[in-house]
Every structure is written in C-alpha cells, then in structure tokens.
Scaffold this active site. Structure first.
Site, PDB file in Angstrom:
ATOM      1  CG  HIS A 201       1.428  -4.050   8.113  1.00 52.74           C
ATOM      2  ND1 HIS A 201       1.377  -2.797   7.556  1.00 52.74           N
ATOM      3  CD2 HIS A 201       1.643  -3.847   9.437  1.00 52.74           C
ATOM      4  CE1 HIS A 201       1.554  -1.889   8.500  1.00 52.74           C
ATOM      5  NE2 HIS A 201       1.721  -2.489   9.651  1.00 52.74           N
TER       6      HIS A 201
ATOM      7  CE  LYS B 100       3.572   8.376  10.233  1.00 50.04           C
ATOM      8  NZ  LYS B 100       3.702   7.060  10.831  1.00 50.04           N
TER       9      LYS B 100
ATOM     10  CD  GLU C 297       2.236   5.363  13.570  1.00 44.31           C
ATOM     11  OE1 GLU C 297       3.078   4.468  13.472  1.00 44.31           O
ATOM     12  OE2 GLU C 297       1.883   6.056  12.609  1.00 44.31           O
TER      13      GLU C 297
ATOM     14  CE  LYS D 107      -0.655  -3.376  12.967  1.00 43.27           C
ATOM     15  NZ  LYS D 107       0.592  -3.263  13.696  1.00 43.27           N
TER      16      LYS D 107
ATOM     17  CG  HIS E   1      -2.924   0.331   7.661  1.00 42.96           C
ATOM     18  ND1 HIS E   1      -2.608  -0.687   6.802  1.00 42.96           N
ATOM     19  CD2 HIS E   1      -1.797   1.085   7.752  1.00 42.96           C
ATOM     20  CE1 HIS E   1      -1.347  -0.565   6.409  1.00 42.96           C
ATOM     21  NE2 HIS E   1      -0.833   0.505   6.959  1.00 42.96           N
TER      22      HIS E   1
ATOM     23  CG  ASP F  91       0.947   6.416   6.132  1.00 42.54           C
ATOM     24  OD1 ASP F  91       1.415   5.541   5.390  1.00 42.54           O
ATOM     25  OD2 ASP F  91       1.304   6.573   7.316  1.00 42.54           O
TER      26      ASP F  91
ATOM     27  CE  LYS G 154       0.202   2.321   3.408  1.00 45.66           C
ATOM     28  NZ  LYS G 154       0.558   2.910   4.659  1.00 45.66           N
TER      29      LYS G 154
END
Ligand code: BG6
Length: 460
Positions: free
Chosen positions: A170, A331, A208, A174, A232, A227, A140
């Site tokens: 991904h 972030k 994050e 998880k 996700h 992103d 991605k």
C-alpha cells in the site's frame, strides 16, 4: 493516478479474511472511497471468513468501515445492500468452488490473510482452477522468506498469468510516494544532481508511535525488518534510486524498480555491521502507558523479535556507488517521523569571506503530513556575509483516494502498475536475507529502548 479512467473490469470483489482487522480498518474504507469517486459503476462484494457471521452483521461492518473512509454515496449503499458473507475454509477446494460459483462477472480475490494461510489457500486454488481473467490480490508479506516467496510465485505461475497477480504494497498507493516520480522525473533540476557525485547519503525513516496494537499473531513472527523494511521501505528506496522509466506503464515502471533492486546489497557486504535491532520495554507515549513488548499477550520473548530496525544498503551501480541508504522503522517511538531525507555533499569550495559553517543542503520528503522541504544555506539577515539556514517548504495535497483506495483502483481495473511484480518481491527478500540470518543466529545483539523514547540511547 487513475484520473477519469473507469475501473470496471471486475464484477465481484471477494475478500478472504473479511472478519479481520485489515479488512475493517484499511481495505473496506479504501473501497468506500473508490465507490464514492465515480470511477466504478457497479460491484458485488462478498466477504469470506472462517468464523460464522450473518449477512446483516457483515453489512453493518461494511457500513461502519465505509463511513470511516468518508461519506457513503448511492453506489456504496447499493453495494452494501447486495453484499453477503460466506463462512468458509479457504484452504478447502470445495469451499473455494462454492465461493467462485457465487461470484458474478470476473472475480478479484483479495487475500487479507496471514502469509502461511495465503500459501495454503493458493495450493487449494490451484486444484480448483480459476475462471478466465480472475485477478488475485495478495497482501504483504508475500511469503515468509525468499524460499517461500519463490515457491509461492512458482505455484501461482502454474495457474494464473503474472499480469493478473497483484502483490499489494500500500506504500505504492501513498500519494507522497507517487509524488517522488513527479518530483524526480518532471523537473530538470533534481535529476541532474541525483547521483553519488552530489549526494552524500539517503535516509528513509518510518518511526511510528503505534505499538503492537493486538497484532502479536502476525508481528511476533515478522518483526520490524520484515514488516516494514523488506517490503515498504525497499520499495520507497527503489522509487528514489531507480533510473528514469520511459513510461509509467506497468512494465516500464516495475522494470526500473526491479533493475535498481537487483543492484542493491547490504552495505559493504557486512550483514553484522550494516544493521542494528532493538525491542521496546515499558514506557509511555502521549500519556498512554505501554507494557514491554516482551510482556504483550501472544508474544514469545524468546523469539527476540525486534520492534525497531535500522539497516544500511548500497546500490552498486554507476549512479550510486558509495552512497549509503539508511532505512529505519520502529514502533512505540516518541515521534511519528516518516520521511525521506536526501543529504547533498558540501560545496567543493566556499568563497572566502563567508562567516559560519554551512550545513549540507537537504531535500526532505515527508510522508505524514505529505510535503517537501528543501533546507538550504543563504545569506543571513543581519550580516549578509554570515550564512543562515532557510527552508523552502511546500505541502503536497493529499490524493483523492487513500493508499488502499488507490491500490483497489488498480486491482478492480486489473492494472498492475501499483503492485509488485514477482521479481521485485523476490529481490526485496534476497536483499534482506543476510541481515535476517545474522539476526536469527544472534550475531547482532538485541538492544532495548523505552516505549516513548527516540530509540536506544547507545544509538544516538
Ligand atoms: C503495515 C504494517 O503494512 O504498514 C504496519 O504491517 C504499519 O505495522 C503500517 O503500521 C504503516 O503504514 P500506514 O499506512 O498505516 O502508516
């Protein structure tokens, strides 16, 4: 997810972008774990990159990455010893022919490349043609918007069957995200209250502490919305909101995901009101001083890329009508808060006589560390008629493989269950398109927050 099944269909794994950060930090450690899990008996590994690298330097790199994922077993040693590096331009048909000739058995081609390069490499591959059964794995973001994602899907459909295309997310590898399936569909208690009748709202948060970490080349063109939310978090939302699939095979699971995503829209159709965005200024996180995002090397401040995004979506179907799904990711924030919180409605009637005001029951699924908590109201210890709060708390064990190990297990056995189907990726782009265009037009102002804070003060 693949307990005793061998994942031996693929003979050679070719990593495009082998010299990059993704390969070193995530893919190769995941491969090392998979090789150590006894599910693979042999594999050839070829690293491909634009820059020159000797085989010895490449093997050293692979060894370091494997070590970061866990111990290196015999099979991993053998894979490293036979592995080699090829310098190539992946947009050149001649170079691609050379790479395909070097592969043994059925190849899997993993594109650990920026989306624009992947698009050009796929155009070149179409000219070359692929050996039967070749598997393509694409990182991605898949395309850079709805139009480019559709064009890439059309192109791929011309020379490789959909079942051999693995669009990697991904988050689907998880263990906690996979545990949503068990929690929802292997217990009678949750599914009965899993609807607008009982649920007030759902929050999916991925905050994050990490900042740009030298990824300006990619991130400054993407931003938090593309992103994290476009990919996700919408996938996690689909797992939370989808109808029960009749089986966990690729068609059923991905069919249920696609169906719920088709019903998902920006909240109340108002792209300006449904989202907000912000960018971090200088600050400190855990003693680490960070420069303002706009001052980071490689960032074009005029692009106004957001580093924190919050968007509300609605799933417009019978089950979910009227329930807001709040998705947020950012972030350089103070806390690493990564969780899904389901807030239930208040009871219709609280028996007279109770003291205190009960808060809503909440089911919290935490992604880091992995666990589930249920916050409920109970009778207090001192005065039994005074309501108190209790938390039923369980840790999820971590899976044997990390997310990339799980994703690679799917690719090397060519089982697309944990990868995104073409329509799922397109729906995710379709869902965020009104927000992206409102933000690009400047219809929603870019707020600021200090690195190391909870986000803009005005948002609280
Ligand atoms: C990646 C994003 O896909 O996911 C990163 O590009 C983000 O920006 C990462 O940090 C988060 O996932 P994980 O598994 O590394 O926590």
């Amino acid at each position: 997810m693949y307990p005793v099944q061998m994942v031996d269909r693929i003979g050679t794994l070719v990593i495009f972008g082998a010299g990059g950060d993704l390969a070193a930090r995530l893919l190769l450690p995941g491969l090392g774990q998979l090789l150590d899990s006894q599910r693979k008996s042999e594999l050839r590994l070829i690293g491909v990159g634009f820059d020159p690298m000797t085989d010895a330097a490449w093997r050293k790199r692979v060894t370091t990455s494997f070590k970061s994922g866990g111990p290196i077993g015999d099979l991993a040693q053998a894979v490293i010893a036979q592995s080699h590096y090829m310098q190539a331009d992946v947009t050149s048909p001649d170079d691609l022919r050379r790479i395909l000739t070097a592969a043994q058995g059925t190849p899997a081609l993993y594109f650990a490349l920026p989306p624009a390069v992947t698009i050009l490499a796929c155009a070149a591959l179409e000219k070359v043609g692929l050996p039967a059964g070749t598997v393509l794995a694409l990182e991605k973001p898949f395309g850079t918007d709805l139009r480019t994602a559709e064009a890439l899907n059309r192109r791929l459909a011309r020379f490789v069957p959909e079942k051999h295309i693995h669009r990697v997310d991904h988050f689907l590898g998880k263990s906690t995200v996979l545990n949503i399936l068990g929690l929802r569909f292997a217990n009678r208690i949750f599914e009965q209250v899993w609807s607008a009748e009982h649920i007030e709202r759902v929050d999916i948060t991925f905050d994050e502490q990490l900042a740009l970490e030298g990824r300006a080349g990619y991130y400054d063109k993407a931003g938090a919305l593309t992103d994290m939310i476009q990919s996700h978090l919408l996938v996690v939302m689909a797992m939370m909101a989808m109808e029960p699939p009749s089986s966990l095979d690729a068609d059923d699971l991905r069919g249920s995901m696609a169906q719920v995503l088709r019903a998902t829209h920006v909240w109340k159709g108002d792209a300006v009101a449904a989202g907000r965005r912000a960018r971090y200024t200088a600050g400190t996180i855990a003693g680490r001083a960070l420069p303002a995002y706009a001052k980071e090397a490689g960032v074009d401040p005029k692009r106004e890329t957001e580093t924190l995004a919050e968007v509300i979506f609605g799933v417009e179907n019978w089950r979910w009508a009227g329930v807001p799904f709040h998705l947020r990711s950012g972030k350089a924030l103070v806390d690493r808060r990564q969780e899904i919180v389901v807030t239930f409605k208040q009871v219709p009637h609280l028996p007279y006589g109770f003291k205190g005001k009960p808060g809503p029951a909440q089911l919290r699924i935490t992604l880091n560390p992995d666990g589930v908590q249920l916050d409920v109201n109970i009778n207090g210890e001192g005065n039994p008629f005074e309501l108190d709060r209790a938390v039923l708390d369980v840790d999820f064990g971590t899976g044997e493989l990390g997310p990339y190990g799980e994703v690679l297990a799917g690719i090397l056995s060519d089982d697309p269950t944990l990868s995104l189907r073409q329509d799922v990726v397109q729906e995710c782009w379709r869902i965020v398109t009104p927000i992206l265009s409102a933000w690009r037009k400047g219809a929603v102002k870019l707020d600021t927050y200090a690195a190391g804070s909870k986000g803009p003060a005005s948002w609280r």
